[in-house]
Design a protein around this motif. Structure first.
Motif, PDB file in Angstrom:
ATOM      1  N   LEU A 162       0.826  -1.209   0.000  1.00  0.00           N
ATOM      2  CA  LEU A 162       0.000   0.000   0.000  1.00  0.00           C
ATOM      3  C   LEU A 162       0.859   1.257   0.000  1.00  0.00           C
ATOM      4  O   LEU A 162       0.595   2.207  -0.754  1.00  0.00           O
ATOM      5  CB  LEU A 162      -0.926   0.009   1.222  1.00  0.00           C
ATOM      6  CG  LEU A 162      -2.060  -1.018   1.238  1.00  0.00           C
ATOM      7  CD1 LEU A 162      -2.841  -0.906   2.545  1.00  0.00           C
ATOM      8  CD2 LEU A 162      -3.008  -0.825   0.054  1.00  0.00           C
ATOM      9  N   VAL A 163       1.890   1.267   0.845  1.00  0.00           N
ATOM     10  CA  VAL A 163       2.773   2.429   0.906  1.00  0.00           C
ATOM     11  C   VAL A 163       3.509   2.610  -0.418  1.00  0.00           C
ATOM     12  O   VAL A 163       3.659   3.728  -0.919  1.00  0.00           O
ATOM     13  CB  VAL A 163       3.770   2.282   2.079  1.00  0.00           C
ATOM     14  CG1 VAL A 163       4.834   3.369   2.024  1.00  0.00           C
ATOM     15  CG2 VAL A 163       3.024   2.344   3.406  1.00  0.00           C
ATOM     16  N   GLY A 164       3.960   1.511  -1.006  1.00  0.00           N
ATOM     17  CA  GLY A 164       4.621   1.595  -2.305  1.00  0.00           C
ATOM     18  C   GLY A 164       3.701   2.118  -3.393  1.00  0.00           C
ATOM     19  O   GLY A 164       4.106   2.948  -4.228  1.00  0.00           O
ATOM     20  N   ASN A 165       2.457   1.643  -3.400  1.00  0.00           N
ATOM     21  CA  ASN A 165       1.497   2.126  -4.390  1.00  0.00           C
ATOM     22  C   ASN A 165       1.209   3.610  -4.208  1.00  0.00           C
ATOM     23  O   ASN A 165       1.066   4.359  -5.182  1.00  0.00           O
ATOM     24  CB  ASN A 165       0.195   1.334  -4.290  1.00  0.00           C
ATOM     25  CG  ASN A 165       0.289  -0.035  -4.935  1.00  0.00           C
ATOM     26  OD1 ASN A 165       1.031  -0.232  -5.890  1.00  0.00           O
ATOM     27  ND2 ASN A 165      -0.442  -1.001  -4.402  1.00  0.00           N
ATOM     28  N   SER A 188      10.416  -4.930   5.337  1.00  0.00           N
ATOM     29  CA  SER A 188      10.109  -3.896   4.356  1.00  0.00           C
ATOM     30  C   SER A 188      11.382  -3.372   3.706  1.00  0.00           C
ATOM     31  O   SER A 188      12.409  -3.208   4.378  1.00  0.00           O
ATOM     32  CB  SER A 188       9.363  -2.732   5.021  1.00  0.00           C
ATOM     33  OG  SER A 188       9.283  -1.628   4.135  1.00  0.00           O
ATOM     34  N   PRO A 189      11.347  -3.087   2.408  1.00  0.00           N
ATOM     35  CA  PRO A 189      12.537  -2.529   1.742  1.00  0.00           C
ATOM     36  C   PRO A 189      12.740  -1.049   2.044  1.00  0.00           C
ATOM     37  O   PRO A 189      13.797  -0.498   1.711  1.00  0.00           O
ATOM     38  CB  PRO A 189      12.217  -2.737   0.258  1.00  0.00           C
ATOM     39  CG  PRO A 189      10.725  -2.691   0.175  1.00  0.00           C
ATOM     40  CD  PRO A 189      10.244  -3.339   1.458  1.00  0.00           C
ATOM     41  N   PHE A 190      11.769  -0.410   2.666  1.00  0.00           N
ATOM     42  CA  PHE A 190      11.877   1.016   2.939  1.00  0.00           C
ATOM     43  C   PHE A 190      12.619   1.259   4.255  1.00  0.00           C
ATOM     44  O   PHE A 190      12.443   0.530   5.233  1.00  0.00           O
ATOM     45  CB  PHE A 190      10.486   1.657   3.032  1.00  0.00           C
ATOM     46  CG  PHE A 190       9.614   1.406   1.841  1.00  0.00           C
ATOM     47  CD1 PHE A 190      10.124   1.495   0.555  1.00  0.00           C
ATOM     48  CD2 PHE A 190       8.272   1.065   2.007  1.00  0.00           C
ATOM     49  CE1 PHE A 190       9.316   1.250  -0.547  1.00  0.00           C
ATOM     50  CE2 PHE A 190       7.456   0.826   0.910  1.00  0.00           C
ATOM     51  CZ  PHE A 190       7.976   0.917  -0.372  1.00  0.00           C
ATOM     52  N   LEU A 191      13.423   2.303   4.267  1.00  0.00           N
ATOM     53  CA  LEU A 191      14.096   2.708   5.499  1.00  0.00           C
ATOM     54  C   LEU A 191      13.098   3.311   6.477  1.00  0.00           C
ATOM     55  O   LEU A 191      12.031   3.769   6.094  1.00  0.00           O
ATOM     56  CB  LEU A 191      15.184   3.739   5.196  1.00  0.00           C
ATOM     57  CG  LEU A 191      16.412   3.287   4.395  1.00  0.00           C
ATOM     58  CD1 LEU A 191      17.313   4.488   4.119  1.00  0.00           C
ATOM     59  CD2 LEU A 191      17.180   2.202   5.138  1.00  0.00           C
ATOM     60  N   ARG A 192      13.501   3.323   7.742  1.00  0.00           N
ATOM     61  CA  ARG A 192      12.763   4.070   8.757  1.00  0.00           C
ATOM     62  C   ARG A 192      13.401   5.448   8.901  1.00  0.00           C
ATOM     63  O   ARG A 192      14.591   5.629   8.626  1.00  0.00           O
ATOM     64  CB  ARG A 192      12.800   3.337  10.104  1.00  0.00           C
ATOM     65  CG  ARG A 192      12.166   1.955  10.097  1.00  0.00           C
ATOM     66  CD  ARG A 192      12.531   1.219  11.382  1.00  0.00           C
ATOM     67  NE  ARG A 192      11.977  -0.133  11.406  1.00  0.00           N
ATOM     68  CZ  ARG A 192      10.971  -0.518  12.170  1.00  0.00           C
ATOM     69  NH1 ARG A 192      10.379   0.363  12.975  1.00  0.00           N
ATOM     70  NH2 ARG A 192      10.523  -1.755  12.153  1.00  0.00           N
ATOM     71  N   ARG A 205       4.972  16.664   3.042  1.00  0.00           N
ATOM     72  CA  ARG A 205       4.298  15.416   2.700  1.00  0.00           C
ATOM     73  C   ARG A 205       4.845  14.829   1.407  1.00  0.00           C
ATOM     74  O   ARG A 205       5.490  15.523   0.612  1.00  0.00           O
ATOM     75  CB  ARG A 205       2.783  15.635   2.595  1.00  0.00           C
ATOM     76  CG  ARG A 205       2.377  16.803   1.753  1.00  0.00           C
ATOM     77  CD  ARG A 205       0.917  17.138   1.927  1.00  0.00           C
ATOM     78  NE  ARG A 205       0.099  16.586   0.859  1.00  0.00           N
ATOM     79  CZ  ARG A 205      -1.228  16.592   0.877  1.00  0.00           C
ATOM     80  NH1 ARG A 205      -1.868  17.098   1.903  1.00  0.00           N
ATOM     81  NH2 ARG A 205      -1.911  16.085  -0.122  1.00  0.00           N
ATOM     82  N   MET A 206       4.560  13.556   1.196  1.00  0.00           N
ATOM     83  CA  MET A 206       5.149  12.800   0.088  1.00  0.00           C
ATOM     84  C   MET A 206       4.970  13.482  -1.267  1.00  0.00           C
ATOM     85  O   MET A 206       5.927  13.688  -2.010  1.00  0.00           O
ATOM     86  CB  MET A 206       4.536  11.394   0.058  1.00  0.00           C
ATOM     87  CG  MET A 206       4.780  10.612  -1.218  1.00  0.00           C
ATOM     88  SD  MET A 206       6.472  10.074  -1.474  1.00  0.00           S
ATOM     89  CE  MET A 206       6.585   8.763  -0.270  1.00  0.00           C
ATOM     90  N   GLU A 207       3.729  13.841  -1.603  1.00  0.00           N
ATOM     91  CA  GLU A 207       3.506  14.380  -2.947  1.00  0.00           C
ATOM     92  C   GLU A 207       4.169  15.741  -3.121  1.00  0.00           C
ATOM     93  O   GLU A 207       4.566  16.101  -4.228  1.00  0.00           O
ATOM     94  CB  GLU A 207       2.006  14.433  -3.276  1.00  0.00           C
ATOM     95  CG  GLU A 207       1.122  15.191  -2.300  1.00  0.00           C
ATOM     96  CD  GLU A 207       0.966  16.647  -2.699  1.00  0.00           C
ATOM     97  OE1 GLU A 207       1.417  17.014  -3.784  1.00  0.00           O
ATOM     98  OE2 GLU A 207       0.400  17.411  -1.903  1.00  0.00           O
ATOM     99  N   THR A 251      11.361   6.397  -0.289  1.00  0.00           N
ATOM    100  CA  THR A 251      10.169   6.248   0.542  1.00  0.00           C
ATOM    101  C   THR A 251      10.601   5.758   1.917  1.00  0.00           C
ATOM    102  O   THR A 251      11.364   4.794   2.029  1.00  0.00           O
ATOM    103  CB  THR A 251       9.194   5.242  -0.089  1.00  0.00           C
ATOM    104  OG1 THR A 251       8.834   5.707  -1.390  1.00  0.00           O
ATOM    105  CG2 THR A 251       7.942   5.089   0.754  1.00  0.00           C
ATOM    106  N   VAL A 252      10.136   6.434   2.964  1.00  0.00           N
ATOM    107  CA  VAL A 252      10.616   6.164   4.317  1.00  0.00           C
ATOM    108  C   VAL A 252       9.433   6.039   5.272  1.00  0.00           C
ATOM    109  O   VAL A 252       8.445   6.771   5.154  1.00  0.00           O
ATOM    110  CB  VAL A 252      11.556   7.300   4.788  1.00  0.00           C
ATOM    111  CG1 VAL A 252      12.035   7.048   6.213  1.00  0.00           C
ATOM    112  CG2 VAL A 252      12.743   7.443   3.847  1.00  0.00           C
TER     113      VAL A 252
END
Length: 395
Positions: A140-143, A209-213, A241-243, A262-263
């Protein structure tokens, strides 16, 4: 569409002169020296013959909006098409008006067409969201990071336009915005609900998860650069924010190589915790402890609730090789002074977060200027000899 009978008495040129007249009028509208004369003449003709009132029923106006009243009629038609779910015809009208001389004659007209264009994009994005909405939390986070953020971008841009305000009470705009907001919620609410459920099921952040914290950013991204003898500008931007980060990346890509990561944000996601998580060894040294009735953020056993306490913690690792500066200071001073021995410059900005707390519309109006300021800050760091810039946010 036939002209109203009240206008039948007006002399008309022969059809053989049609192309000549169209070309002449186009030249007048486009030429800077004659545009004002054209607009003034068209306004006089429109008023003299009462075109706004007499032609208000017309729907087939052709592709040229010779007179000012046509701009409003075109807009009304486009709104009707959107509300009738006929996006194709609404899109045709919108594209056909992109170079209209009347579209940019006043702020209200600009707002109308900017709203319409953004609403059309928002609806299109909402109806064509790629990716599995029932994926696990990492999915979900990746999408969201790769695709769904565009829906938030469209919605944010719409609210930014509305925050500019307009002087006319335009029912068409209100209908469009209400429809767009409903479309946004219908698309995003199920994603949000599923996201919350996955957090409950899998925890934050899920193992593997492949994403860092956030608490790994300094040790795994910043420190290796410092160890490689790079001079690093470390920009900590509150509430980016992300966007918005993606839009900032697009600005920077015009002159720099940009890598976006993405973190997982640090919980709980409020400023002092998020900013503390971006410090060295935060994965092991960041703790929340209870003092009386207060929950206190600490690093290495010491309070880290303010910028100065967090910077003091940072200096414990890097000593006089690091310094700090506000983003405003970096961008406003002609020659900000940083000694050559400084390898790590911490640059802070809380502008977006503080503005949002004071006024939502104020924050929306602040965004374009803030992104340009960050872009300017990156350029300034490059001019000062910093070879890498890491931009991170708390939440």
């Amino acid at each position: 569409e036939p002209l109203p009978k009240e206008l039948h008495h007006i002399p008309m040129a022969n059809l053989s002169a049609k192309d000549l007249i169209f070309d002449l009028c186009n030249d007048l509208r486009q030429h800077n020296d004659y545009r004002a004369t054209y607009l003034e003449t068209a306004a006089k003709v429109e008023e003299e013959y009462g075109l706004k009132e007499r032609c208000s029923h017309m729907r087939k106006l052709g592709m040229r909006d010779t007179f000012a009243f046509e701009e409003r009629l075109f807009f009304t038609q486009a709104v009707d098409f959107v509300l009738a779910d006929n996006l194709e015809d609404a899109e045709k009208i919108t594209k056909g008006r992109e170079n209209s001389v009347w579209r940019n004659q006043n702020d209200d007209a600009k707002v109308r067409w900017d709203v319409l264009k953004t609403v059309l994009e928002l609806i299109t994005v909402a109806r064509n969201l790629p990716g599995d909405q029932n994926a696990n939390l990492t999915g979900l986070v990746g999408n969201y990071a790769n695709h769904w953020r565009n829906l938030d971008r469209c919605y944010r841009e719409l609210e930014q336009i509305m925050a500019r305000g307009f002087t006319e009470d335009d029912a068409g705009i209100n209908k469009l915005v209400i429809s767009a907001r409903k479309t946004y919620r219908a698309a995003m609410d199920p994603i949000q609900a599923n996201f919350i459920n996955k957090v409950k099921e899998e925890g934050w952040a899920p193992a593997g998860s492949p994403f860092l914290r956030n608490s790994q950013i300094f040790d795994k991204v910043v420190k290796p650069l410092l160890d490689a003898n790079e001079r690093v500008g470390y920009m900590l931007l509150d509430s980016l924010r992300m966007e918005l980060g993606v839009e900032l990346g697009k600005l920077l890509e015009q002159q720099f190589t940009v890598d976006r990561k993405t973190v997982w944000a640090q919980l709980p996601t409020y400023t002092e915790v998020g900013m503390a998580s971006l410090m060295p060894e935060a994965a092991s040294q960041l703790k929340m402890i209870v003092q009386g009735d207060t929950l206190v953020t600490t690093l290495g056993g010491k309070p880290a609730t303010e910028p100065k306490t967090r910077f003091a913690y940072l200096k414990g690792f890097w000593g006089d090789r690091c310094s700090d500066m506000e983003l405003d200071t970096l961008t406003e001073l002609k020659k900000p002074k940083v000694e050559d021995k400084i390898r790590l410059l911490l640059v802070r900005s809380y502008e977006l977060d503080s503005t949002a707390h004071a006024s939502t519309s104020g924050a929306l109006n602040t965004l374009p200027g803030l992104l340009r300021k960050v872009q300017q800050g990156v350029h300034r760091l490059a001019e000062m000899g910093f070879t890498k810039v890491i931009i991170a946010t708390d939440h």
